[in-house]
Design a protein around this motif. Structure first.
Motif, mmCIF file in Angstrom:
data_model
loop_
_atom_site.group_PDB
_atom_site.id
_atom_site.type_symbol
_atom_site.label_atom_id
_atom_site.label_comp_id
_atom_site.label_asym_id
_atom_site.label_seq_id
_atom_site.Cartn_x
_atom_site.Cartn_y
_atom_site.Cartn_z
ATOM 1 N N LYS A 1 76.435 53.387 41.010
ATOM 2 C CA LYS A 1 75.048 53.210 41.483
ATOM 3 C C LYS A 1 74.736 51.798 41.980
ATOM 4 O O LYS A 1 73.570 51.449 42.158
ATOM 5 C CB LYS A 1 74.003 53.589 40.406
ATOM 6 C CG LYS A 1 74.159 54.987 39.851
ATOM 7 C CD LYS A 1 73.791 56.009 40.903
ATOM 8 C CE LYS A 1 74.008 57.421 40.360
ATOM 9 N NZ LYS A 1 74.060 58.433 41.415
ATOM 10 N N THR A 2 75.771 50.968 42.121
ATOM 11 C CA THR A 2 75.536 49.677 42.753
ATOM 12 C C THR A 2 75.890 49.814 44.241
ATOM 13 O O THR A 2 76.338 50.879 44.681
ATOM 14 C CB THR A 2 76.390 48.563 42.111
ATOM 15 O OG1 THR A 2 77.769 48.892 42.298
ATOM 16 C CG2 THR A 2 76.062 48.416 40.633
ATOM 17 N N PHE A 3 75.665 48.744 44.977
ATOM 18 C CA PHE A 3 75.893 48.794 46.422
ATOM 19 C C PHE A 3 76.917 47.746 46.845
ATOM 20 O O PHE A 3 76.965 46.639 46.286
ATOM 21 C CB PHE A 3 74.573 48.577 47.169
ATOM 22 C CG PHE A 3 73.609 49.692 46.967
ATOM 23 C CD1 PHE A 3 73.602 50.792 47.810
ATOM 24 C CD2 PHE A 3 72.726 49.682 45.886
ATOM 25 C CE1 PHE A 3 72.710 51.840 47.609
ATOM 26 C CE2 PHE A 3 71.843 50.724 45.670
ATOM 27 C CZ PHE A 3 71.833 51.812 46.533
ATOM 28 N N GLU B 1 77.038 52.950 48.977
ATOM 29 C CA GLU B 1 76.596 53.162 47.603
ATOM 30 C C GLU B 1 77.820 53.537 46.783
ATOM 31 O O GLU B 1 78.558 54.460 47.140
ATOM 32 C CB GLU B 1 75.541 54.273 47.534
ATOM 33 C CG GLU B 1 74.959 54.405 46.149
ATOM 34 C CD GLU B 1 73.831 55.430 46.048
ATOM 35 O OE1 GLU B 1 73.580 56.129 47.045
ATOM 36 O OE2 GLU B 1 73.234 55.525 44.971
ATOM 37 N N LYS B 2 78.033 52.838 45.685
ATOM 38 C CA LYS B 2 79.224 53.091 44.870
ATOM 39 C C LYS B 2 78.899 54.110 43.776
ATOM 40 O O LYS B 2 77.747 54.422 43.519
ATOM 41 C CB LYS B 2 79.708 51.771 44.250
ATOM 42 C CG LYS B 2 80.144 50.788 45.337
ATOM 43 C CD LYS B 2 80.924 49.572 44.895
ATOM 44 C CE LYS B 2 80.865 49.157 43.494
ATOM 45 N NZ LYS B 2 81.556 47.918 43.177
ATOM 46 N N ILE C 1 67.887 51.071 46.999
ATOM 47 C CA ILE C 1 67.990 50.423 48.318
ATOM 48 C C ILE C 1 66.719 50.717 49.123
ATOM 49 O O ILE C 1 66.164 51.823 49.037
ATOM 50 C CB ILE C 1 69.264 50.868 49.086
ATOM 51 C CG1 ILE C 1 69.453 50.007 50.344
ATOM 52 C CG2 ILE C 1 69.236 52.364 49.429
ATOM 53 C CD1 ILE C 1 70.871 50.042 50.894
ATOM 54 N N THR D 1 78.406 42.642 46.329
ATOM 55 C CA THR D 1 77.901 43.829 45.626
ATOM 56 C C THR D 1 76.567 43.459 44.971
ATOM 57 O O THR D 1 76.307 42.289 44.675
ATOM 58 C CB THR D 1 78.880 44.331 44.555
ATOM 59 O OG1 THR D 1 79.131 43.290 43.625
ATOM 60 C CG2 THR D 1 80.172 44.831 45.171
ATOM 61 N N ASN E 1 66.935 55.081 45.207
ATOM 62 C CA ASN E 1 68.200 54.900 44.474
ATOM 63 C C ASN E 1 68.640 53.436 44.423
ATOM 64 O O ASN E 1 69.804 53.138 44.164
ATOM 65 C CB ASN E 1 69.291 55.749 45.118
ATOM 66 C CG ASN E 1 69.462 55.407 46.597
ATOM 67 O OD1 ASN E 1 68.618 54.729 47.162
ATOM 68 N ND2 ASN E 1 70.538 55.853 47.208
#
Lengths: 449, 370
Positions: free
Chosen positions: A206-208, A202-203, A406, A219, A404
């Motif tokens: 708030k993206t992955f 998790e970055k 995911i 991403t 969040n």
């Protein structure tokens, strides 16, 4: 290094991942979609036609379902049927067979008769079949001998139907879902094969970030992991679902050498082992020969008929005192203990067939070892989830949603039947999380009754 | 209104049971009664309606936590009653302090003793079985004595099978349901129709009854048997070719169909060996017969003759082939009117002394005193 950003990224191209891929592409305003599949094609593991019993578990003959549960599964099972009818897939990947739940002996007969009356309102097409009716519909379950001269002594009764769609090749349906997803939308709907996800991060924004074994990185704003037992493996690596462990149960089948049963015959299930009841099914991938099974054996790996994943199993089991307690409690029960031992013997060459036939005779009393062969290459792995907090084996599906962006899904049986229902749940979550539009009217019109 | 949680060891679909009218109807006039049934087949908890829950049998020994987990507020109950299962009782007792309820144990039938008798009849009960049985009884007694009250089917059953239980005792016997009485459907013709409803096994020695029928000079009778053990009955009857055509076997699936069958008969048969497992309480079949005003031929035991009077509201005989035969011959000589009169008196007698309405009030009153 390959790097792409997507609105939604799905890990795992089995029936669950493909269903979500389809629903998002067809009914939402998602801007881009990606599906990552570990192997060279979709649905090579548990969704494959040879890995499961190919049944649409609507809840009518699944005797372990409560009426409430059957109301839910009926809706999701009908979604599978409606999807197939929408794309004219009946008699191609979806078939109609006779099906029944068979009660043997006083106790089970009493149960089936009462259950029939309780469930008749929800499933009006159900019929109650006595021994005389069964002689014509499914004679092999009635007679003790192959010449069909002597009726079995114990009372039997069945509840069933021969008017419904019952059987789906879920492997072929996965292909159909992804194909229709790509046709349904002009947005990027990418599928990458031979792409094994090894880590998800998790970055800060708030993206992955999804890291793959081949070094590629993707991403996404939202990630859904539908990777069977590996869903929990990846969740654990991110620190989620630590209260869960995974117990992979491998199921094997035996195939008759000729056409045996006219339809699906399910047994009354034991509530302690609902995933374990033996059944007989006409196999749509084996010229209608009858497939008996599944057996159930704990396997120390996450994927059947594929190399490796032993280490992944030990990591996903999440072994500690709580797991020991769950095993201890399970094995304390003589029914479960005997069942585990018996199923271990079902895998031992030379004695397996003879022992299996003893069990399968409850369905077909005249069955002999000469009638069946071990179905090599058939069977899959069910990721049964162990709840360490409650110290219990969880039956059915499990989902970890930290909220969040995911989601991790583990979908053992009846996961394939509920693929479009589970996808709907996740799609609604994604729509809310990303602020997408959702064409609910079309969705309900296309997929629900 | 006070609340009672009744945890029965019975199956969700049971309906031949004594539980229905007492717990589902009459006791509800005095307190809220919620009932837990078990299922051997379904996997999940199910709330059948506002007052009935079904729980998978694998949760028997963790029933309180399973109910809590499914939103049943255990703390809201004043009483938690367990029927027949000592392991569930242990679990309920363990949680008594946490949820502040009174723990009650209902002893409806000495199941283990019956199994011992069956094993004895099959020559399977050895010294070790006896020792095991005695030790289990001791352990059970210890658990029951921790409860707030004990509800046996009869005082005699209490004294015979669990004599060392010394907590307050509240009688919870089978009774007749005053709101469910049926007319006896008298048939034309002189033939007497007998009916036997219930289990058949070695311990019940029904062969003695069949021997008695076989010895009758008259063949102006018919015997209807309703049993779930139809295979056993079939095999047994095959040994009586001379009377086979006069005996019919049924397998009534529901209480309604059983009562319908009974109502077509003239005389009920409740002939059981005069041993403690049968003579320490009134057999449920007797209530089923009298619900349709069908008079009953029963074994003369301390328990039956404390309720009925011979030749007034029932007929008694010893459990021997000779005595049964004599009584059967006498019954065949009676007129229809005489038989009907005995049935009507027997039904009235049960309404006077063993009636669910009054039983429910007695139980509710007794619970208040705990």
């Amino acid at each position: 290094m390959h790097k792409n950003h997507y609105d939604v990224l799905i890990v795992g191209g089995g029936i669950s991942g493909s269903a979500l891929f389809y629903e998002l592409a067809k009914y939402t305003s998602v801007s881009s979609l990606c599906l990552l599949e570990k192997y060279e094609a979709l649905a090579t593991l548990n969704s494959k036609g040879t890995s499961n019993s190919q049944t649409i578990h609507i809840g009518d003959i699944e005797t372990n379902y409560t009426l409430e549960k059957a109301k839910v599964t009926k809706r999701t099972a009908k979604m599978v049927e409606k999807f197939c009818l929408q794309y004219d897939l009946q008699d191609k990947i979806m078939f109609s067979h006779q099906k029944m739940a068979l009660g043997v002996g006083e106790k089970e007969v009493h149960f089936i008769e009462n259950r029939y009356h309780e469930f008749k309102e929800l499933f009006p097409y159900l019929e109650l079949w006595d021994v005389e009716k069964l002689k014509t519909l499914e004679p092999k379950i009635v007679y003790l001998d192959k010449a069909q001269t002597k009726v079995r002594p114990e009372p039997i009764v069945a509840m069933g139907t021969n008017t419904q769609y019952t059987t789906v090749d879920y492997g072929a349906m996965s292909e159909a879902l992804s194909t229709q997803a790509q046709k349904a939308s002009d947005i990027p709907t990418d599928i990458f094969y031979n792409t094994q996800v090894v880590d998800i991060f998790e970055k800060e924004d708030k993206t992955f970030e999804v890291h793959c074994k081949d070094g590629s990185i993707y991403t996404a704003n939202f990630v859904v992991v539908n990777a069977g037992a590996h869903s929990l493996f990846l969740a654990h690596r991110m620190g989620y679902g630590k209260h869960m462990g995974c117990l992979p149960m491998a199921g094997s089948f035996y195939m008759t050498n000729e056409h045996f049963l006219n339809g699906k015959v399910y047994m009354v299930q034991n509530n302690k082992l609902p995933f374990a009841a033996l059944h007989g099914d006409p196999d749509i991938l084996a010229e209608g020969k009858t497939r008996f099974g599944p057996t159930a054996l704990m396997l120390p790996k996450l994927e059947r008929f594929k190399p490796g994943t032993y280490w992944d199993f030990f990591k996903t089991l999440n072994f500690d005192f709580h797991i020991v307690k769950i095993f201890w409690d399970l094995l304390k029960d003589s029914d479960i203990r005997n069942y585990v031992f018996k199923n271990f013997l079902f895998e031992v060459p030379l004695i397996n067939k003879g022992l299996f036939v003893q069990d399968a005779k409850k369905i077909v009393p005249s069955l002999s070892v000469d009638d069946i062969t071990y179905a090599k290459g058939f069977g899959g792995v069910r990721p049964q989830v162990l709840d360490k907090e409650k110290e219990k084996l969880m039956l059915g599906e499990a989902s970890i949603n930290p909220g969040n962006g995911i989601i991790f899904n583990m979908t053992p049986s009846p996961g394939a039947t509920s693929c479009l229902g589970n996808a709907e749940r996740d799609m609604r979550e994604i729509v809310a999380h990303l602020g997408l539009d959702f064409d609910e009217a079309s969705f309900l019109d296309d997929l629900t009754e | 209104m006070q609340k009672l949680l009744y945890i029965t060891d019975q199956d969700e679909y049971v309906d031949h049971s004594f539980i229905a009218p007492l717990f589902e109807v009459y006791l509800k006039k005095y307190m809220t009664v919620d009932i837990v049934y078990f299922t051997d087949f379904k996997s999940d908890f199910e709330q059948k309606d506002a007052h009935r829950f079904t729980v998978p049998s694998r949760y028997k020994n963790s029933i309180i936590s399973e109910l809590m987990h499914n939103g049943v507020d255990i703390a809201s109950y004043d009483f938690v009653m367990v029927r027949n299962n000592i392991n569930i009782m242990k679990h309920v007792l363990k949680n008594r302090e946490t949820y502040h309820y009174k723990a009650l144990y209902r002893f409806s039938f000495p199941k283990r003793s019956i199994k011992m008798c069956c094993d004895k009849a099959d020559n399977k009960a050895g010294f070790l079985s006896h020792m095991f049985h005695r030790s289990k009884t001791k352990k059970e007694t210890k658990v029951i004595n921790q409860c707030d009250a004990f509800l046996p089917t009869s005082q005699s059953m209490h004294q015979t099978f669990l004599p060392d239980v010394n907590i307050p005792s509240i009688l919870c016997s089978p009774a007749i349901n005053p709101d469910m009485l049926y007319d006896n459907q008298q048939h034309t013709g002189t033939q007497k129709r007998f009916v036997y409803a219930g289990t058949l096994d070695k311990v019940r020695e029904f062969e003695t009854v069949l021997d008695a029928f076989d010895a009758l000079e008259s063949d102006n009778w018919k015997l209807l048997i309703s049993t779930r053990d139809s295979l056993y009955a079939q095999k047994m009857l095959d040994r009586y070719p001379t009377i086979r055509r006069q005996v019919q076997i049924f397998s009534a699936k529901t209480k309604a169909s059983l009562l319908e069958l009974i109502s077509k008969a003239d005389i009920g048969v409740a002939l059981l060996p005069d041993i403690p497992i049968y003579n320490s309480s009134t057999p449920v079949k007797i209530f089923d017969y009298y619900a349709s005003a069908v008079p009953c031929l029963m074994t003369d035991s301390g328990h039956t003759n404390s309720v009925f009077t011979d030749c007034v509201d029932a007929w008694f005989c010893d459990f021997t082939q000779q005595d049964i035969s004599q009584k059967l011959a006498y019954l065949l000589s009676l007129s229809k009117e005489e038989v009907i009169a005995v049935g009507a008196k027997g039904q009235q007698r049960l309404l006077d002394v063993k009636n669910y309405k009054t039983l429910a009030k007695n139980i509710a009153d007794a619970l208040q005193t705990l």
